[in-house]
Design a protein around this motif. Sequence first.
Motif, PDB file in Angstrom:
ATOM      1  N   VAL A   1     -13.477  60.702  18.478  1.00 26.62           N
ATOM      2  CA  VAL A   1     -14.774  60.440  19.106  1.00 26.62           C
ATOM      3  C   VAL A   1     -14.564  60.165  20.589  1.00 26.62           C
ATOM      4  O   VAL A   1     -13.663  59.415  20.971  1.00 26.62           O
TER       5      VAL A   1
ATOM      6  N   CYS B   1     -20.583  55.411  12.720  1.00 28.44           N
ATOM      7  CA  CYS B   1     -19.716  54.787  11.720  1.00 28.44           C
ATOM      8  C   CYS B   1     -20.446  54.604  10.397  1.00 28.44           C
ATOM      9  O   CYS B   1     -19.874  54.824   9.318  1.00 28.44           O
TER      10      CYS B   1
ATOM     11  N   ALA C   1     -13.731  56.655  12.462  1.00 30.34           N
ATOM     12  CA  ALA C   1     -14.281  57.176  13.726  1.00 30.34           C
ATOM     13  C   ALA C   1     -13.425  56.624  14.854  1.00 30.34           C
ATOM     14  O   ALA C   1     -13.610  55.474  15.276  1.00 30.34           O
TER      15      ALA C   1
END
Length: 272
Positions: free
Chosen positions: A103, A121, A131
């Motif tokens: 991410v 999330c 994540a």
Amino acid sequence: MSRVLSMAYLTACDATPQEAVRIAARLGYAHVGLRLLPNAPGAPQQHLIDHPEALRETVALLRDTGVGVFDLEIIRINEGFEPLDYRPLLDAGAALGARAVLVAGDDTNATRLADGYARLCELMKPYGMTADLEFMPWTAVPHARAALSVIEGAGMPSNAGILVDALHFDRSATTLEDIRALPRQLLHYAQICDAPGRARQGRDFTVEEMIHTARCARLQPGEGDIDLAGLFAALPSDLPVSVEVVHLDRMRAMDPAEWARQCLAASRRFVA
């Protein structure tokens, strides 16, 4: 016990997912990373989303070779971020057995960025993937402390993570003390490569230079000036490591498997 090593997308960026799995299996990488969404509009990616036959073939290869998929790229949280737009990536990840999604944080509004990350999330929890927020000096998450602040602002979700890339550690305002201060539960993997340092350059790097190096001109571990020994001593000794070494000019001159082999051998000198 030997460290788990994964072959990142960039280390074999011209390979299809199936080719990447075959290369990893031949060389002894335990996992691969796949870029199923581009990191910028029109940028290269690997095609499995909305390609059901290719996805089935890749899943079969993973089963037959024993190679796993560690991380998928990439989700970027920007001003208009909508987590539901990324369901196709998460569905593909579930089919592949992926463990993490990389991410990037681009929203300069800190509150909105943390909210977007929290919503992502929450969406990802049923998929069983983390994540992993990667700090990069030219983004809205420029260093390790900023990444931790985003996650704290999001309420410390159970599947939150911080991705430490050796290149961004070196070129951001991140210290070894910052790395040691990261909560263990947020660390799921790290990325290794090398690059010239500021002393060799003779000045600070521009944003354009940092982006070019990150995407096109990384060095194999041991060829540059990054304090890889210090960094990986500061990180948990059992942390999986993604070998992310892309140098487009050098890669054009050799077989993709040979480049990936060299990168793996160089990495093992630091993270065996």
